[in-house]
Design a protein around this motif. Structure first.
Motif, PDB file in Angstrom:
ATOM      1  N   VAL A  12       0.846  -1.199   0.000  1.00 16.12           N
ATOM      2  CA  VAL A  12       0.000   0.000   0.000  1.00 16.12           C
ATOM      3  C   VAL A  12       0.882   1.250   0.000  1.00 16.12           C
ATOM      4  CG1 VAL A  12      -1.692   1.346   1.308  1.00 16.12           C
ATOM      5  CG2 VAL A  12      -1.962  -1.135   1.118  1.00 16.12           C
ATOM      6  N   TYR A  13       1.921   1.243   0.825  1.00 16.65           N
ATOM      7  CA  TYR A  13       2.859   2.378   0.835  1.00 16.65           C
ATOM      8  C   TYR A  13       3.432   2.613  -0.561  1.00 16.65           C
ATOM      9  CZ  TYR A  13       3.520   3.290   5.881  1.00 16.65           C
ATOM     10  OH  TYR A  13       3.363   3.666   7.185  1.00 16.65           O
ATOM     11  N   ARG A  14       3.873   1.551  -1.208  1.00 16.28           N
ATOM     12  CA  ARG A  14       4.460   1.681  -2.549  1.00 16.28           C
ATOM     13  C   ARG A  14       3.437   2.251  -3.535  1.00 16.28           C
ATOM     14  NH1 ARG A  14       8.964  -1.976  -3.641  1.00 16.28           N
ATOM     15  NH2 ARG A  14      10.506  -1.503  -2.007  1.00 16.28           N
ATOM     16  N   ARG A  15       2.202   1.794  -3.416  1.00 14.07           N
ATOM     17  CA  ARG A  15       1.160   2.239  -4.344  1.00 14.07           C
ATOM     18  C   ARG A  15       0.759   3.687  -4.081  1.00 14.07           C
ATOM     19  NH1 ARG A  15      -2.892  -0.914  -2.749  1.00 14.07           N
ATOM     20  NH2 ARG A  15      -4.297   0.666  -1.932  1.00 14.07           N
ATOM     21  N   VAL A  16       0.611   4.044  -2.814  1.00 16.99           N
ATOM     22  CA  VAL A  16       0.115   5.379  -2.446  1.00 16.99           C
ATOM     23  C   VAL A  16       1.222   6.422  -2.511  1.00 16.99           C
ATOM     24  CG1 VAL A  16      -0.891   6.732  -0.558  1.00 16.99           C
ATOM     25  CG2 VAL A  16      -1.750   4.425  -1.045  1.00 16.99           C
ATOM     26  N   GLY A  52      15.684  -3.777  -1.781  1.00 19.66           N
ATOM     27  CA  GLY A  52      15.643  -5.227  -1.966  1.00 19.66           C
ATOM     28  C   GLY A  52      14.266  -5.838  -1.831  1.00 19.66           C
ATOM     29  N   TYR A  53      13.267  -5.048  -1.426  1.00 17.04           N
ATOM     30  CA  TYR A  53      11.901  -5.547  -1.372  1.00 17.04           C
ATOM     31  C   TYR A  53      11.238  -5.283  -2.720  1.00 17.04           C
ATOM     32  CZ  TYR A  53       6.982  -6.106  -0.212  1.00 17.04           C
ATOM     33  OH  TYR A  53       5.665  -6.521  -0.215  1.00 17.04           O
ATOM     34  N   ARG A  54      10.876  -6.338  -3.411  1.00 14.21           N
ATOM     35  CA  ARG A  54      10.298  -6.253  -4.757  1.00 14.21           C
ATOM     36  C   ARG A  54      11.169  -5.365  -5.651  1.00 14.21           C
ATOM     37  NH1 ARG A  54       5.579  -8.884  -4.227  1.00 14.21           N
ATOM     38  NH2 ARG A  54       4.233  -8.545  -2.409  1.00 14.21           N
ATOM     39  N   PRO A  55      12.397  -5.803  -5.933  1.00 15.21           N
ATOM     40  CA  PRO A  55      13.324  -4.992  -6.738  1.00 15.21           C
ATOM     41  C   PRO A  55      12.694  -4.564  -8.059  1.00 15.21           C
ATOM     42  CG  PRO A  55      14.438  -6.909  -5.850  1.00 15.21           C
ATOM     43  CD  PRO A  55      12.988  -7.105  -5.550  1.00 15.21           C
ATOM     44  N   GLY A  56      12.961  -3.320  -8.430  1.00 19.10           N
ATOM     45  CA  GLY A  56      12.409  -2.775  -9.664  1.00 19.10           C
ATOM     46  C   GLY A  56      11.225  -1.868  -9.434  1.00 19.10           C
ATOM     47  N   GLU A  57      10.540  -2.043  -8.296  1.00 19.00           N
ATOM     48  CA  GLU A  57       9.437  -1.140  -7.969  1.00 19.00           C
ATOM     49  C   GLU A  57       9.994   0.187  -7.453  1.00 19.00           C
ATOM     50  OE1 GLU A  57       5.852  -4.184  -6.576  1.00 19.00           O
ATOM     51  OE2 GLU A  57       6.695  -2.748  -5.159  1.00 19.00           O
ATOM     52  N   THR A  58       9.174   1.221  -7.535  1.00 22.14           N
ATOM     53  CA  THR A  58       9.549   2.518  -6.984  1.00 22.14           C
ATOM     54  C   THR A  58       9.429   2.483  -5.470  1.00 22.14           C
ATOM     55  OG1 THR A  58       8.727   3.643  -8.960  1.00 22.14           O
ATOM     56  CG2 THR A  58       9.059   4.996  -6.985  1.00 22.14           C
TER      57      THR A  58
END
Length: 244
Positions: A105-109, A145-151
């Motif tokens: 949710v943090y990554r999305r928001v 390192g958490y879900r590499p490639g995501e912002t």
């Protein structure tokens, strides 16, 4: 319309907590153009819904449904989006999947700031757990390192909103927010919480008290007509270029 509005995240232990404690901040920032998103970790179906249970012929699912409807209507009034994790209450427990779900949710928001509960609360262990989850998920969402490639996210400030009994929770506000112009929205949202009607006037008194304190801290000579306020405690230092 701003296609990339600023954002904010509210992590609420139970489905009414965000209304009592942060409804003004939510409505105020929504009015300012922020996209405010609320995560309700539980519906508060066991420990926060006594009035519903006293009706008789009630099931846990019926209580959850009622609480979901109340929270959704309140969020709509405040101008925020809301989602429900439904991880239970009294006791609330969270596994690693829940933690990762909140990090996502943090990554999305990509929030500009985060609101959640006090770090301590001897009256309700669900509340500190919600804040601990909010903090740990924030750290995970910052990790490359958490879900590499995501912002990844930056370092959004985290504020603890007011607990029911501040002194016992070792909570001291260092931010007083003027919510006078959106009080009508907050009180309309409060009135959605039919299962906890006994708290409506209590949190009205809290808002009036914080309003008096806010007015005093801007100075008696100020032209700002502050009547209602909310208190917050910041968890991290504020970085600034001046102290005005």
């Amino acid at each position: 319309m701003n296609s990339n509005p600023k954002t904010a995240l509210v992590v609420s232990a139970h489905s009414a907590d965000f209304v009592w404690r942060a409804g003004g901040a939510i409505a105020l920032h929504a009015q300012q153009g922020y996209a405010v998103h609320i995560v309700c970790l539980s519906f508060g179906e066991r420990g926060e819904s006594a009035k519903l249970w006293r009706k008789g012929e009630m099931t846990e699912q019926l209580v959850k449904d009622a609480r979901r409807e109340e929270a959704q209507r309140a969020a709509d009034i405040l101008g925020a989006s809301v989602e429900f994790f439904d991880i239970g209450d009294y006791p609330m427990r969270a596994d690693k999947d829940t933690l990762f779900r909140l990090a996502d949710v943090y990554r999305r928001v990509q929030p500009e700031f985060v609101l959640s509960h006090s770090i301590k609360d001897p009256y309700n262990y669900d509340h500190p757990l919600a804040m601990n989850l909010a903090q740990e998920a924030r750290i995970i969402a910052q990790a490359e390192g958490y879900r590499p490639g995501e912002t990844i996210i930056g370092a959004p400030p985290v504020y603890s909103f007011e607990p029911h009994q501040p002194e016992q929770c070792e909570w001291r506000p260092d931010v007083l927010l003027d919510i006078t112009e959106v009080w009508d929205k907050k009180y309309a949202a409060i009135q959605c919480m039919a299962g906890q009607e006994h708290l409506w006037e209590y949190y009205t008194r809290v808002a009036l008290q914080r309003g008096v304190q806010a007015k005093r801290n801007v100075g008696i000579a100020s032209s700002r007509n502050i009547v209602y306020g909310e208190g917050y405690q910041s968890l991290f230092p504020r970085v600034t270029e001046n102290l005005a």
